[in-house]
Design a protein around this motif. Structure first.
Motif, PDB file in Angstrom:
ATOM      1  N   LEU A   1       0.845  -1.199   0.000  1.00  0.00           N
ATOM      2  CA  LEU A   1       0.000   0.000   0.000  1.00  0.00           C
ATOM      3  C   LEU A   1       0.877   1.244   0.000  1.00  0.00           C
ATOM      4  O   LEU A   1       1.759   1.393   0.844  1.00  0.00           O
ATOM      5  CB  LEU A   1      -0.904   0.020   1.237  1.00  0.00           C
ATOM      6  CG  LEU A   1      -1.705   1.303   1.472  1.00  0.00           C
ATOM      7  CD1 LEU A   1      -2.696   1.555   0.338  1.00  0.00           C
ATOM      8  CD2 LEU A   1      -2.432   1.237   2.816  1.00  0.00           C
TER       9      LEU A   1
ATOM     10  N   SER B   1       0.247   5.336   0.130  1.00  0.00           N
ATOM     11  CA  SER B   1      -0.881   6.206   0.445  1.00  0.00           C
ATOM     12  C   SER B   1      -0.428   7.622   0.786  1.00  0.00           C
ATOM     13  O   SER B   1       0.524   7.817   1.549  1.00  0.00           O
ATOM     14  CB  SER B   1      -1.654   5.626   1.639  1.00  0.00           C
ATOM     15  OG  SER B   1      -2.741   6.436   1.975  1.00  0.00           O
TER      16      SER B   1
ATOM     17  N   LYS C   1      -3.301   4.957  -3.094  1.00  0.00           N
ATOM     18  CA  LYS C   1      -4.419   5.777  -2.643  1.00  0.00           C
ATOM     19  C   LYS C   1      -3.930   7.207  -2.421  1.00  0.00           C
ATOM     20  O   LYS C   1      -3.053   7.446  -1.598  1.00  0.00           O
ATOM     21  CB  LYS C   1      -5.003   5.223  -1.335  1.00  0.00           C
ATOM     22  CG  LYS C   1      -5.610   3.836  -1.501  1.00  0.00           C
ATOM     23  CD  LYS C   1      -6.241   3.330  -0.223  1.00  0.00           C
ATOM     24  CE  LYS C   1      -6.862   1.953  -0.438  1.00  0.00           C
ATOM     25  NZ  LYS C   1      -7.501   1.430   0.771  1.00  0.00           N
ATOM     26  N   ASN C   2      -4.502   8.131  -3.193  1.00  0.00           N
ATOM     27  CA  ASN C   2      -4.127   9.536  -3.112  1.00  0.00           C
ATOM     28  C   ASN C   2      -2.613   9.704  -3.308  1.00  0.00           C
ATOM     29  O   ASN C   2      -1.926  10.324  -2.503  1.00  0.00           O
ATOM     30  CB  ASN C   2      -4.576  10.134  -1.777  1.00  0.00           C
ATOM     31  CG  ASN C   2      -4.510  11.647  -1.779  1.00  0.00           C
ATOM     32  OD1 ASN C   2      -4.547  12.283  -2.833  1.00  0.00           O
ATOM     33  ND2 ASN C   2      -4.377  12.224  -0.590  1.00  0.00           N
TER      34      ASN C   2
ATOM     35  N   SER D   1      -5.685   8.799  -7.518  1.00  0.00           N
ATOM     36  CA  SER D   1      -4.241   8.919  -7.746  1.00  0.00           C
ATOM     37  C   SER D   1      -3.996   9.433  -9.157  1.00  0.00           C
ATOM     38  O   SER D   1      -4.566   8.921 -10.126  1.00  0.00           O
ATOM     39  CB  SER D   1      -3.559   7.570  -7.535  1.00  0.00           C
ATOM     40  OG  SER D   1      -3.659   7.181  -6.175  1.00  0.00           O
TER      41      SER D   1
END
Length: 196
Positions: free
Chosen positions: A12, A14, A37-38, A61
């Motif tokens: 992940l 983020s 994520k973002n 993203s």
């Protein structure tokens, strides 16, 4: 890397930018093998993401490069973009996934080039509510539907190679019917004319 907590992504990234994820095998996640994520201006390249629910997933993203990855044999999607814009998705394999190969959802102005999305159970490369994308030189063979565009506008779609499963099945059926017809005619002629 196998997901330690199955409900979480194996990898992940983020809320950051400028990250490179390269050379990993990510598997065993009920979420995603690799998830952004973002995240912006980052690169995911040369990875293998299989046996997850999603192989590689981008959420909110932008301006990322997803290149040269293998996202095969996942439960739903090989590569998934949701609300992610201005990304380059190039030279990836998204094959033999149980639903879709490369799924673009609510994502605009992405370049999807030179990818393969073959032998997925449902769609090879669907666009849902996604505008101004460039979909060129991809190969989507033997999916239920190769490239699907729904509620999307101003996308450039050109130079793609597509062949749905239905055409292969139809060819086999026609060959089979031809052989059966020949055998029936041969036997009828034998009965009528007594030819051995």
């Amino acid at each position: 890397i196998k997901a330690a907590v199955k409900e979480e992504p194996a990898i992940l990234v983020s809320g950051t930018e400028g990250v490179a994820v390269s050379g990993f095998t990510a598997k065993g996640s009920l979420s995603s093998g690799i998830a952004l994520k973002n995240v912006s201006r980052s690169e995911v390249s040369g990875n293998k993401a299989d046996e997850n629910v999603y192989g590689i997933a981008l959420y909110d993203s932008n301006e990322n490069a997803i290149t040269g990855n293998m996202a095969d044999r996942n439960e739903y999607y090989g590569i998934y973009l949701e609300k992610s814009h201005h990304n380059a998705i190039e030279a990836n394999n998204a094959n033999r996934n149980d639903d879709k190969g490369l799924f673009i959802s609510y994502s605009n102005s992405n370049v999807i080039r030179d990818n393969t999305a073959n032998l997925n159970t449902w769609n090879g490369l669907p666009l849902w509510s996604s505008n101004d994308n460039v979909i060129v030189d991809n190969t989507a063979l033997r999916n239920m539907y190769s490239i699907v565009v729904s509620d999307s506008k101003d996308n450039e779609i050109s130079g793609n190679t597509t062949l749905p499963n239905v055409f292969l099945i139809l060819t086999v059926v026609l060959i089979y019917l031809g052989i059966v017809t020949y055998l029936i005619q041969k036997n009828v002629l034998k009965l009528v004319y007594g030819v051995q």
